[in-house]
Enzyme design. Structure first.
Site, mmCIF file in Angstrom:
data_model
loop_
_atom_site.group_PDB
_atom_site.id
_atom_site.type_symbol
_atom_site.label_atom_id
_atom_site.label_comp_id
_atom_site.label_asym_id
_atom_site.label_seq_id
_atom_site.Cartn_x
_atom_site.Cartn_y
_atom_site.Cartn_z
ATOM 1 N N HIS A 126 0.833 -1.207 0.000
ATOM 2 C CA HIS A 126 0.000 0.000 0.000
ATOM 3 C C HIS A 126 0.868 1.258 0.000
ATOM 4 C CE1 HIS A 126 -3.919 2.014 1.241
ATOM 5 N NE2 HIS A 126 -3.035 2.973 1.434
ATOM 6 N N GLU A 127 1.844 1.295 0.900
ATOM 7 C CA GLU A 127 2.659 2.494 1.016
ATOM 8 C C GLU A 127 3.601 2.674 -0.168
ATOM 9 O OE1 GLU A 127 1.565 4.434 3.080
ATOM 10 O OE2 GLU A 127 0.438 3.030 4.297
ATOM 11 N N HIS A 130 1.863 4.574 -2.836
ATOM 12 C CA HIS A 130 1.947 6.009 -2.581
ATOM 13 C C HIS A 130 3.335 6.532 -2.949
ATOM 14 C CE1 HIS A 130 -1.946 6.008 -0.805
ATOM 15 N NE2 HIS A 130 -1.608 5.431 0.336
#
Length: 247
Positions: A126-127, A130
């Site tokens: 997920h990170e 980003h």
């Protein structure tokens, strides 16, 4: 790396109040934070949280197909990731699991809240989405809620957050466009976790960017619904340059 505020994540604009923490795997704005007491788990008798976190991170970086593709894509985009420089295991407030600190280009892993290897892999994936967005675009994480919404839509869509298995564990069931509904809901929750805005504002931002951002599958090229799809996507990504060089 963006889209996960600080309990470690990109810092808020000057004078911006600290966001309420209501979720996990978000963009957190107040780093460093004081962590809560470590939770006891199966491995607690063998390793402390600060010992388990680097070990789980290393395994994820070396074996998870989602993460391996994202690391290759970051390097290909000129933003090579170094394990010691770009990841930090820390205790975090609340129940957040991780965040991306845009000011330092660092992913924060909340060692007191990451419970197992699968959880670690989801947070890192997920990170890293980003981080990939931060690398390839001029993202205004704290001044443009639509930018944040777009990255949160992409992270929910591509990280496995909305996989069938995860949705079953959440006791969420549905048939028609269930994946899209999950992505919308997770993106809204992520925004609310890191921004002091109303649910209506968060939903409006997600609605405004949903179609183009949901269909932006870079660097996967497809929605990787499971590890098998992620492995196929990684293989295709590795072959991209070879294919285009022969045209």
């Amino acid at each position: 790396m963006a889209g996960a505020g600080d309990a470690r994540g990109p810092g808020p604009a000057a004078g911006e109040p600290p966001p309420q923490q209501r979720g996990a795997c978000q963009v957190f704005p107040e780093r460093p934070a004081q962590g809560k007491p470590p939770q006891e788990g199966f491995l607690s008798g063998f390793f402390t949280n600060d010992q388990k976190c680097p070990l789980m991170l290393l395994k994820t970086l070396e074996t998870n197909p989602y993460v391996k593709l994202l690391l290759d894509a970051m390097k290909h985009s000129g933003c090579a990731v170094n394990k010691d420089r770009h990841f930090s295991c820390e205790d975090c407030n609340g129940n957040v699991s991780g965040g991306f600190d845009a000011s330092t280009s660092q992913i924060v892993l909340c060692q007191n809240n990451i419970s197992n290897q699968a959880h670690m892999s989801r947070v890192v994936t997920h990170e890293l989405i980003h981080a990939f967005d931060h690398c390839r675009a001029h993202v205004n994480w704290f001044t443009n809620v639509r930018h944040l919404a777009c990255s949160e839509v992409r992270a929910a869509n591509l990280s496995g957050d909305c996989s069938l298995v995860n949705e079953i564990f959440r006791l969420h069931f549905g048939l028609k466009q269930h994946h899209q509904t999950c992505v919308r809901d997770r993106a809204v929750l992520s925004i609310l976790a890191v921004r002091d805005v109303s649910k209506e504002v968060a939903q409006k931002a997600v609605d405004e960017v949903f179609e183009p951002c949901f269909h932006d599958h870079e660097p996967f090229g497809r929605i990787p619904h499971n590890k098998t799809y992620a492995r196929y996507a990684h293989r295709d990504f590795q072959n991209r340059d070879r294919y285009y060089s022969n045209i």
